[in-house]
Write an enzyme that holds these catalytic residues in place. Structure first.
Site, PDB file in Angstrom:
ATOM      1  N   ASP A   8       0.863  -1.174   0.000  1.00  0.00           N
ATOM      2  CA  ASP A   8       0.000   0.000   0.000  1.00  0.00           C
ATOM      3  C   ASP A   8       0.908   1.236   0.000  1.00  0.00           C
ATOM      4  O   ASP A   8       2.085   1.132   0.356  1.00  0.00           O
ATOM      5  CB  ASP A   8      -0.891  -0.032   1.247  1.00  0.00           C
ATOM      6  CG  ASP A   8      -1.724   1.214   1.398  1.00  0.00           C
ATOM      7  OD1 ASP A   8      -2.338   1.655   0.392  1.00  0.00           O
ATOM      8  OD2 ASP A   8      -1.762   1.763   2.521  1.00  0.00           O
ATOM      9  N   ASP A  10      -0.117   5.128   0.885  1.00  0.00           N
ATOM     10  CA  ASP A  10      -0.314   6.128   1.941  1.00  0.00           C
ATOM     11  C   ASP A  10      -0.372   5.471   3.316  1.00  0.00           C
ATOM     12  O   ASP A  10      -1.147   4.540   3.542  1.00  0.00           O
ATOM     13  CB  ASP A  10      -1.601   6.926   1.685  1.00  0.00           C
ATOM     14  CG  ASP A  10      -1.552   7.687   0.369  1.00  0.00           C
ATOM     15  OD1 ASP A  10      -0.442   8.030  -0.090  1.00  0.00           O
ATOM     16  OD2 ASP A  10      -2.623   7.940  -0.212  1.00  0.00           O
ATOM     17  N   GLY A  18      -3.722  12.314   7.600  1.00  0.00           N
ATOM     18  CA  GLY A  18      -5.091  12.474   8.067  1.00  0.00           C
ATOM     19  C   GLY A  18      -5.962  13.196   7.064  1.00  0.00           C
ATOM     20  O   GLY A  18      -7.144  13.411   7.296  1.00  0.00           O
TER      21      GLY A  18
HETATM   22 MG   LIG Z   1      -2.906   3.245   3.458  1.00  0.00          MG
END
Ligand SMILES: [Mg+2]
Length: 168
Positions: A8, A10, A18
């Site tokens: 993955d 991010d 956030g």
């Molecule tokens: Mg992620």
């Protein structure tokens, strides 16, 4: 057949802030990522990024921006990454079967890169990474400071520890 570590993006390779990263100065590659990617590569894994990027469908950024971020990771890791799949869609904007927790991006990568499923891994931070990876029968590692997913085989604090779990 190729053993693979699926990644993955991010919250795993770059800092989860956030909010959606929409400009390049917000794209901060995490500590240990360059070294970790090189170590996995040296150990004979191919490395494939699988990432949801619904900001494209929402008009927050373009696919060129996603590739600019990807190229930044390539530059610091001696081009360790073999491929990237990103899902630009979001259901309220454009229906997508690719977006995780759906598994279509993984299925495409498995076919294209002749993946040895039994010896492949997923490193992600969200339940939505663990669900499709478990469905594909990869060994799963969740990088999180929260309680781990029931779908995670390993729960670790940071990317370096995830790499350690793969290589141990
Ligand atoms: Mg992620």
């Amino acid at each position: 057949m190729n053993k693979c570590v699926f990644l993955d993006r991010d919250g795993v390779l770059n800092e989860e802030l956030g909010f959606q990263v929409t400009s390049f100065d917000q794209f901060k590659i995490k500590d240990g990522v360059a070294e970790g990617l090189k170590r996995l590569k040296s150990a004979g894994f191919i490395l494939i990024v699988i990432t949801n990027q619904s900001g494209i469908a929402k008009g927050h950024y373009t696919d060129e921006f996603v590739m600019k971020c990807h190229n930044a990771i390539q530059e610091i890791s001696d081009n360790a990454l073999d491929d990237i799949y990103f899902a630009p869609g979001y259901d309220t904007v454009s229906k997508t079967l690719s977006r995780k927790p759906n598994s279509l991006m993984f299925e495409r990568a498995i076919a294209k890169h002749h993946i040895d499923i039994a010896n492949s891994w997923m490193i992600g931070d969200r339940e939505s990474d663990m669900i499709p990876a478990k469905k594909m029968k990869f060994t799963t590692i969740q990088v999180t400071s929260d309680e781990g997913s029931s779908q995670a085989d390993f729960v670790v604090d940071d990317f370096t520890s995830a790499v350690g779990a793969v290589l141990s």
